[in-house]
Design a protein around this motif. Structure first.
Motif, mmCIF file in Angstrom:
data_model
loop_
_atom_site.group_PDB
_atom_site.id
_atom_site.type_symbol
_atom_site.label_atom_id
_atom_site.label_comp_id
_atom_site.label_asym_id
_atom_site.label_seq_id
_atom_site.Cartn_x
_atom_site.Cartn_y
_atom_site.Cartn_z
ATOM 1 N N GLY A 39 33.532 44.055 44.934
ATOM 2 C CA GLY A 39 34.464 43.111 45.541
ATOM 3 C C GLY A 39 33.808 41.916 46.191
ATOM 4 O O GLY A 39 34.483 41.003 46.668
ATOM 5 N N HIS A 40 32.488 41.898 46.242
ATOM 6 C CA HIS A 40 31.802 40.743 46.801
ATOM 7 C C HIS A 40 30.624 40.375 45.915
ATOM 8 O O HIS A 40 30.187 41.158 45.076
ATOM 9 C CB HIS A 40 31.315 41.017 48.224
ATOM 10 C CG HIS A 40 30.296 42.118 48.306
ATOM 11 N ND1 HIS A 40 30.649 43.437 48.503
ATOM 12 C CD2 HIS A 40 28.942 42.111 48.197
ATOM 13 C CE1 HIS A 40 29.563 44.189 48.532
ATOM 14 N NE2 HIS A 40 28.517 43.402 48.344
ATOM 15 N N ILE A 41 30.144 39.172 46.044
ATOM 16 C CA ILE A 41 29.057 38.701 45.191
ATOM 17 C C ILE A 41 27.865 38.286 46.049
ATOM 18 O O ILE A 41 28.001 37.983 47.234
ATOM 19 C CB ILE A 41 29.499 37.522 44.294
ATOM 20 C CG1 ILE A 41 29.939 36.341 45.150
ATOM 21 C CG2 ILE A 41 30.618 37.947 43.362
ATOM 22 C CD1 ILE A 41 30.327 35.131 44.344
ATOM 23 N N PHE A 51 26.605 31.622 42.809
ATOM 24 C CA PHE A 51 26.220 30.642 43.828
ATOM 25 C C PHE A 51 27.359 29.660 44.077
ATOM 26 O O PHE A 51 27.717 29.375 45.231
ATOM 27 C CB PHE A 51 24.964 29.900 43.371
ATOM 28 C CG PHE A 51 24.595 28.716 44.215
ATOM 29 C CD1 PHE A 51 23.920 28.880 45.416
ATOM 30 C CD2 PHE A 51 24.938 27.432 43.818
ATOM 31 C CE1 PHE A 51 23.585 27.784 46.201
ATOM 32 C CE2 PHE A 51 24.615 26.327 44.590
ATOM 33 C CZ PHE A 51 23.936 26.500 45.789
ATOM 34 N N MET A 52 27.962 29.156 43.014
ATOM 35 C CA MET A 52 29.031 28.173 43.169
ATOM 36 C C MET A 52 30.267 28.793 43.807
ATOM 37 O O MET A 52 30.947 28.154 44.615
ATOM 38 C CB MET A 52 29.368 27.548 41.810
ATOM 39 C CG MET A 52 28.290 26.599 41.301
ATOM 40 S SD MET A 52 28.762 25.711 39.795
ATOM 41 C CE MET A 52 28.522 27.002 38.559
ATOM 42 N N LEU A 53 30.579 30.040 43.476
ATOM 43 C CA LEU A 53 31.724 30.712 44.094
ATOM 44 C C LEU A 53 31.517 30.893 45.590
ATOM 45 O O LEU A 53 32.438 30.704 46.391
ATOM 46 C CB LEU A 53 31.973 32.064 43.427
ATOM 47 C CG LEU A 53 32.624 32.039 42.045
ATOM 48 C CD1 LEU A 53 32.664 33.442 41.451
ATOM 49 C CD2 LEU A 53 34.034 31.462 42.122
ATOM 50 N N VAL A 102 34.423 37.549 47.726
ATOM 51 C CA VAL A 102 35.160 36.560 46.951
ATOM 52 C C VAL A 102 36.500 37.121 46.494
ATOM 53 O O VAL A 102 37.527 36.441 46.539
ATOM 54 C CB VAL A 102 34.333 36.082 45.744
ATOM 55 C CG1 VAL A 102 35.170 35.231 44.813
ATOM 56 C CG2 VAL A 102 33.135 35.280 46.231
ATOM 57 N N LEU A 103 36.504 38.361 46.043
ATOM 58 C CA LEU A 103 37.735 38.981 45.580
ATOM 59 C C LEU A 103 38.489 39.568 46.768
ATOM 60 O O LEU A 103 37.873 40.080 47.713
ATOM 61 C CB LEU A 103 37.435 40.091 44.563
ATOM 62 C CG LEU A 103 36.620 39.670 43.329
ATOM 63 C CD1 LEU A 103 36.487 40.849 42.381
ATOM 64 C CD2 LEU A 103 37.266 38.494 42.612
ATOM 65 N N LYS A 104 39.794 39.513 46.709
ATOM 66 C CA LYS A 104 40.613 40.072 47.783
ATOM 67 C C LYS A 104 40.323 41.552 47.952
ATOM 68 O O LYS A 104 40.280 42.066 49.067
ATOM 69 C CB LYS A 104 42.093 39.855 47.471
ATOM 70 C CG LYS A 104 43.026 40.344 48.566
ATOM 71 C CD LYS A 104 44.485 40.063 48.225
ATOM 72 C CE LYS A 104 45.404 40.564 49.323
ATOM 73 N NZ LYS A 104 46.831 40.307 48.994
ATOM 74 N N GLU A 105 40.097 42.232 46.831
ATOM 75 C CA GLU A 105 39.786 43.658 46.873
ATOM 76 C C GLU A 105 38.986 44.036 45.637
ATOM 77 O O GLU A 105 39.341 43.649 44.525
ATOM 78 C CB GLU A 105 41.077 44.473 46.928
ATOM 79 C CG GLU A 105 40.859 45.958 47.020
ATOM 80 C CD GLU A 105 42.172 46.704 47.143
ATOM 81 O OE1 GLU A 105 42.330 47.425 48.141
ATOM 82 O OE2 GLU A 105 43.018 46.576 46.246
#
Length: 468
Positions: free
Chosen positions: A114-116, A210-212, A226-229
């Protein structure tokens, strides 16, 4: 060529034969178990306790794995390994394998978590970030992302929804489109200079990450949600909502498991979490309690096997590919060879991946995995599992029953709980009697308050000691 017998499927390749437990050909005992569970609307199986401890069972599995490794995949040792695993509710799988692209591995893992995270950027991205004067000037709508790594991201709906942010970032950093080229001088292996032309097609998955992050939080963040879940949280909530009573019963059937820990874990899982150590209120006395991992049945690194069957690599994160598993011994047992294999590898040469092993008598294109049995959604130990309702042919809304053995254990626990309450009430009454016996009359109010406070502290400590 594939041929089968009662228990195993043999894969023949270039005159050699590999064997693995068939996905559907369970032994007779397991077949009977499954039929009985279907008949009784049960998904939880609590087996008889092994004569050996979990550690001894684990050691037997590891020995069988290492014996197979030492013989370079001998058929006899392979059958012994398959039998050993099946005895402890694990299975040996063998299937063709080719390495997947790093981009797909990165993207699938990020969707799961769910995260980057930021990683090493491509030469083009680094130059565009550090040298604004070299930017190409475009509007976000000028960018066509077909043919780029973003097509990997787009196979996951949650990432596809972020495409506008990516196009905005591409314009911000002035990345050249497919019809343009940012030319740099480079030198080949022979030492001769040549021109290297770079554009949007040369961006990597890490560049898009990186851009996100930049579009979401800013350059100071090394990682961001980045993602809600993520799929891990989503599937954790679904699992516990569908299997709470079975999960509670399965954990409580393990030796030394505390009810307060199970209550806290279930509450956390309803929020999509499984690691209590990172949550406020974690207790030191929970250090020896069973830790639950969310395990990919088909490994994230093996998504090529999904693609070869016509599925998307993103299917690796589907709920049906998840097994909620207690870390020791089951999860550890499935990875018993990791350390040894990293040293030996194919044909005696070290390999970069330390979680697979090959049958070197056949071909390195065939790999073996130790995985949960077909249809198992949760493993507590080597003989306690929860089966998927769909696999058992039960409707998802079916109200399932607990096994009779578990019901009896629950009844005993309730009786014990009732006895504890009775004991506490007896202590309270005893303390009250002691107080009234020692403190009669209005002339002793100060002493009575002191005695009351002392008895109150004793009562609290008694109750704490009873629960711990």
């Amino acid at each position: 060529m594939v041929k089968t017998n009662e228990h195993y499927t043999f894969i023949q390749h270039d005159g050699q034969t590999a064997v693995h437990t068939d996905h559907t050909a369970y032994n007779a005992d397991i077949k009977r178990r499954i039929e009985e569970m279907r008949k009784n609307n049960q998904t939880l199986h609590i087996g008889e306790k092994f004569e050996k401890s979990d550690d001894e069972c684990y050691r037997e599995i590891a020995d069988a794995c290492n014996n197979f490794l030492r013989t370079h995949g001998g058929e006899k040792e392979e059958l012994q390994l398959a039998d050993t695993l099946e005895k402890y509710n694990l299975q040996l799988y063998c299937y063709p394998h080719t390495e997947m692209s790093d981009d797909k591995s990165v993207v699938a893992r990020m969707a799961f978590d769910g995260h980057i995270k930021k990683g090493k950027l491509s030469w083009l991205m680094r130059d565009m970030v550090s040298n604004p004067q070299k930017h190409f000037h475009h509007k976000p709508e000028d960018y066509d992302l077909s043919g780029t790594v973003w097509e990997v991201f787009k196979q996951i709906p949650e990432f596809a929804a972020l495409e506008d942010k990516i196009k905005k970032a591409l314009a911000t950093y002035g990345i050249p489109t497919q019809n343009e080229a940012y030319t740099v001088k480079d030198i080949n292996k022979e030492g001769k200079p040549f021109d290297r032309n770079l554009n949007i097609n040369n961006l990597t998955a890490r560049d898009f990450c990186f851009m996100l992050i930049e579009q979401t939080r800013g350059s100071n963040d090394m990682s961001t949600k980045v993602l809600k879940e993520g799929y891990k949280a989503r599937h954790t909530r679904r699992f516990i909502n569908e299997n709470e009573q079975e999960f509670r019963a399965g954990l409580m059937a393990m030796d030394g498991v505390r009810k307060d820990y199970v209550d806290a874990l279930v509450a956390a899982m309803k929020r999509g979490l499984t690691d209590l150590t990172k949550l406020p209120g974690y207790k030191k006395e929970w250090d020896n309690q069973p830790v639950v991992d969310v395990h990919h049945i088909v490994n994230v690194k093996d998504v090529n096997s999904l693609e070869e069957s016509g599925k998307s690599f993103a299917d690796v994160n589907r709920y049906e590919n998840m097994c909620f598993i207690v870390r020791h011994p089951s999860h550890d047992a499935m990875h018993a060879l990791e350390t040894d294999l990293a040293k030996i590898g194919y044909n005696g040469e070290p390999i970069s991946r330390n979680d697979i092993f090959y049958n070197r008598k056949i071909d390195r294109k065939f790999i073996y995995r130790i995985q949960p049995p077909e249809g198992v959604r949760c493993m507590f130990g080597l003989n306690s599992v929860i089966y998927d309702k769909k696999y058992l042919g039960l409707d998802e809304n079916t109200q399932t029953n607990l096994p009779d053995t578990v019901k009896k254990e629950n009844a005993v626990q309730k009786a014990d709980s009732g006895n504890e309450k009775a004991k506490e009430e007896s202590i309270r009454r005893s303390h009250n009697s002691k107080y009234h016996a020692r403190n009669r009359g209005p002339w002793n109010l100060k002493d009575s308050r002191r005695e009351s406070n002392r008895i109150g502290r004793e009562t609290i400590n008694d109750r704490l000691n009873q629960h711990h």
